[in-house]
Write a protein that holds these residues in place. Structure first.
Motif, PDB file in Angstrom:
ATOM      1  N   TYR A 167       0.719  -1.235  -0.147  1.00  0.00           N
ATOM      2  CA  TYR A 167       0.073  -0.059   0.125  1.00  0.00           C
ATOM      3  C   TYR A 167       0.905   0.990   0.128  1.00  0.00           C
ATOM      4  N   ALA A 168       0.352   2.381  -0.550  1.00  0.00           N
ATOM      5  CA  ALA A 168       0.887   3.632  -0.350  1.00  0.00           C
ATOM      6  C   ALA A 168       0.451   4.406   0.967  1.00  0.00           C
ATOM      7  N   THR A 169       1.381   4.945   1.626  1.00  0.00           N
ATOM      8  CA  THR A 169       1.103   5.747   2.931  1.00  0.00           C
ATOM      9  C   THR A 169       0.965   7.190   2.506  1.00  0.00           C
ATOM     10  N   VAL A 170      -0.186   7.840   2.875  1.00  0.00           N
ATOM     11  CA  VAL A 170      -0.227   9.304   2.509  1.00  0.00           C
ATOM     12  C   VAL A 170      -0.753  10.013   3.715  1.00  0.00           C
ATOM     13  N   GLU A 171      -0.720  11.448   3.676  1.00  0.00           N
ATOM     14  CA  GLU A 171      -1.201  12.239   4.774  1.00  0.00           C
ATOM     15  C   GLU A 171      -2.037  12.947   3.994  1.00  0.00           C
ATOM     16  N   VAL A 172      -3.365  13.125   4.617  1.00  0.00           N
ATOM     17  CA  VAL A 172      -4.437  13.926   4.210  1.00  0.00           C
ATOM     18  C   VAL A 172      -4.640  15.016   5.248  1.00  0.00           C
ATOM     19  N   THR A 173      -4.787  16.249   4.546  1.00  0.00           N
ATOM     20  CA  THR A 173      -5.095  17.407   5.445  1.00  0.00           C
ATOM     21  C   THR A 173      -6.494  18.121   5.084  1.00  0.00           C
ATOM     22  N   ASN A 174      -7.466  18.197   6.135  1.00  0.00           N
ATOM     23  CA  ASN A 174      -8.683  18.760   5.773  1.00  0.00           C
ATOM     24  C   ASN A 174      -8.690  20.170   6.112  1.00  0.00           C
ATOM     25  N   PRO A 175      -8.770  21.052   5.174  1.00  0.00           N
ATOM     26  CA  PRO A 175      -8.906  22.692   5.454  1.00  0.00           C
ATOM     27  C   PRO A 175      -9.954  23.100   6.168  1.00  0.00           C
ATOM     28  N   ASN A 176     -11.006  22.159   6.010  1.00  0.00           N
ATOM     29  CA  ASN A 176     -12.348  22.888   6.567  1.00  0.00           C
ATOM     30  C   ASN A 176     -12.716  22.918   7.858  1.00  0.00           C
ATOM     31  N   ALA A 177     -13.687  23.642   8.373  1.00  0.00           N
ATOM     32  CA  ALA A 177     -13.883  23.709   9.731  1.00  0.00           C
ATOM     33  C   ALA A 177     -14.779  22.804  10.153  1.00  0.00           C
ATOM     34  N   SER A 178     -15.004  21.801   9.365  1.00  0.00           N
ATOM     35  CA  SER A 178     -15.909  20.644   9.848  1.00  0.00           C
ATOM     36  C   SER A 178     -15.308  19.333   9.483  1.00  0.00           C
ATOM     37  N   ALA A 179     -15.475  18.376   9.872  1.00  0.00           N
ATOM     38  CA  ALA A 179     -15.125  16.867   9.474  1.00  0.00           C
ATOM     39  C   ALA A 179     -15.524  16.478   8.047  1.00  0.00           C
ATOM     40  N   GLY A 180     -14.755  15.764   7.567  1.00  0.00           N
ATOM     41  CA  GLY A 180     -15.148  15.214   6.072  1.00  0.00           C
ATOM     42  C   GLY A 180     -14.665  14.039   5.496  1.00  0.00           C
ATOM     43  N   VAL A 181     -15.199  13.504   4.540  1.00  0.00           N
ATOM     44  CA  VAL A 181     -14.613  12.011   4.032  1.00  0.00           C
ATOM     45  C   VAL A 181     -14.140  12.565   2.659  1.00  0.00           C
ATOM     46  N   PHE A 182     -12.846  12.338   2.399  1.00  0.00           N
ATOM     47  CA  PHE A 182     -12.427  12.662   1.127  1.00  0.00           C
ATOM     48  C   PHE A 182     -11.930  11.511   0.211  1.00  0.00           C
ATOM     49  N   THR A 183     -11.900  11.582  -1.086  1.00  0.00           N
ATOM     50  CA  THR A 183     -11.649  10.441  -1.885  1.00  0.00           C
ATOM     51  C   THR A 183     -10.129  10.641  -2.304  1.00  0.00           C
ATOM     52  N   VAL A 184      -9.070   9.711  -1.655  1.00  0.00           N
ATOM     53  CA  VAL A 184      -7.874   9.911  -1.951  1.00  0.00           C
ATOM     54  C   VAL A 184      -7.309   8.899  -3.206  1.00  0.00           C
ATOM     55  N   THR A 185      -6.813   9.293  -4.220  1.00  0.00           N
ATOM     56  CA  THR A 185      -6.483   8.517  -5.359  1.00  0.00           C
ATOM     57  C   THR A 185      -4.829   8.473  -5.431  1.00  0.00           C
ATOM     58  N   VAL A 186      -4.314   7.165  -5.665  1.00  0.00           N
ATOM     59  CA  VAL A 186      -2.900   7.136  -5.825  1.00  0.00           C
ATOM     60  C   VAL A 186      -2.753   6.074  -7.095  1.00  0.00           C
ATOM     61  N   THR A 187      -1.888   6.722  -7.838  1.00  0.00           N
ATOM     62  CA  THR A 187      -1.578   6.163  -9.128  1.00  0.00           C
ATOM     63  C   THR A 187      -0.059   5.088  -9.025  1.00  0.00           C
ATOM     64  N   PHE A 188       0.032   4.121  -9.105  1.00  0.00           N
ATOM     65  CA  PHE A 188       1.097   3.280  -8.871  1.00  0.00           C
ATOM     66  C   PHE A 188       1.915   3.156 -10.165  1.00  0.00           C
ATOM     67  N   ARG A 189       3.219   3.386 -10.348  1.00  0.00           N
ATOM     68  CA  ARG A 189       3.781   3.315 -11.543  1.00  0.00           C
ATOM     69  C   ARG A 189       4.925   2.587 -11.742  1.00  0.00           C
ATOM     70  N   ASP A 190       5.376   2.206 -12.840  1.00  0.00           N
ATOM     71  CA  ASP A 190       6.675   1.023 -13.056  1.00  0.00           C
ATOM     72  C   ASP A 190       7.749   2.025 -13.143  1.00  0.00           C
ATOM     73  N   SER A 191       8.979   1.327 -13.477  1.00  0.00           N
ATOM     74  CA  SER A 191      10.200   2.175 -13.551  1.00  0.00           C
ATOM     75  C   SER A 191      10.201   3.016 -14.643  1.00  0.00           C
ATOM     76  N   THR A 192       9.449   2.880 -15.729  1.00  0.00           N
ATOM     77  CA  THR A 192       9.396   3.592 -16.971  1.00  0.00           C
ATOM     78  C   THR A 192       8.483   4.769 -16.555  1.00  0.00           C
ATOM     79  N   GLY A 193       7.631   4.804 -15.739  1.00  0.00           N
ATOM     80  CA  GLY A 193       6.813   5.980 -15.490  1.00  0.00           C
ATOM     81  C   GLY A 193       5.353   5.611 -15.861  1.00  0.00           C
ATOM     82  N   ALA A 194       5.067   4.482 -16.709  1.00  0.00           N
ATOM     83  CA  ALA A 194       3.812   3.752 -16.848  1.00  0.00           C
ATOM     84  C   ALA A 194       2.822   3.408 -15.810  1.00  0.00           C
ATOM     85  N   GLU A 195       1.578   3.925 -15.954  1.00  0.00           N
ATOM     86  CA  GLU A 195       0.682   3.463 -14.913  1.00  0.00           C
ATOM     87  C   GLU A 195       0.281   1.816 -14.824  1.00  0.00           C
ATOM     88  N   VAL A 196       0.863   1.429 -13.466  1.00  0.00           N
ATOM     89  CA  VAL A 196       0.391  -0.076 -13.263  1.00  0.00           C
ATOM     90  C   VAL A 196      -0.961  -0.314 -12.893  1.00  0.00           C
TER      91      VAL A 196
END
Length: 176
Positions: A104-133
């Protein structure tokens, strides 16, 4: 011939006085960006329609694009409160990329809003040539004005040996 010249001059001056008194403006655009184009016309938004120039009466604001409209009541549109505002996207930063030990990828997600929220985090995993896996998304619950650490799984371990880089989208939109 001299009286004819004076008559024409008097007519021209009279026409300018009438135009000035009626509020007709020559050569100025309508202002405010309402798509009316250029040219003159009555009631240009750059004219002053308040009581100080008309010698009495009440102020009427006919510019609909001003922040202070005289037509609405408080709470009906405008910039009344934050309840009607859409939440801002959260920001996402990569902490660690996927590997054979951590699928898995580990990310930090920062909410700038004054209320709690659920956010959709997207990560693209790439190979050594930069192509999307593979590209994966996770919904992450973040308290108001806070940062949480989240994991976005690769899900298919057969792709793990090919992954050389993780690229999270820099912003995560609200999921709901």
């Amino acid at each position: 011939m001299n009286s004819r010249g004076n008559t024409l001059r008097l007519t021209a001056v009279s026409a300018l006085v009438v135009l000035a008194l009626t509020g007709f403006s020559t050569g100025r655009g309508h202002g405010g960006g309402h798509g009316d184009g250029g040219g003159g016309g009555c009631s240009s938004s750059s004219q002053n329609h308040d009581s100080s120039s008309s010698g009495g009466g009440t102020h009427r604001d006919y510019d609909y694009d001003d922040d202070d409209d005289d037509y609405g009541t408080s709470g009906s549109g405008g910039s009344g409160g934050s309840a009607s505002m859409s939440p801002q996207d959260a920001t996402v930063e990569l902490v660690g990329c996927a590997s054979a030990k951590t699928p898995y990828a580990t990310v930090e997600v920062t909410n700038p809003n004054a209320s709690a929220g659920v956010f959709t985090v997207t990560v693209t995993f790439r190979d050594s040539t930069g192509a999307e896996v593979v590209s994966r998304s996770e919904e992450v619950d973040v308290p108001a004005n806070a940062t949480v650490t989240a994991q976005v799984d690769v899900e298919d371990n057969t792709n793990l040996p090919r992954i050389a880089d993780c690229a999270p989208a820099p912003y995560a939109p609200p999921a709901r």
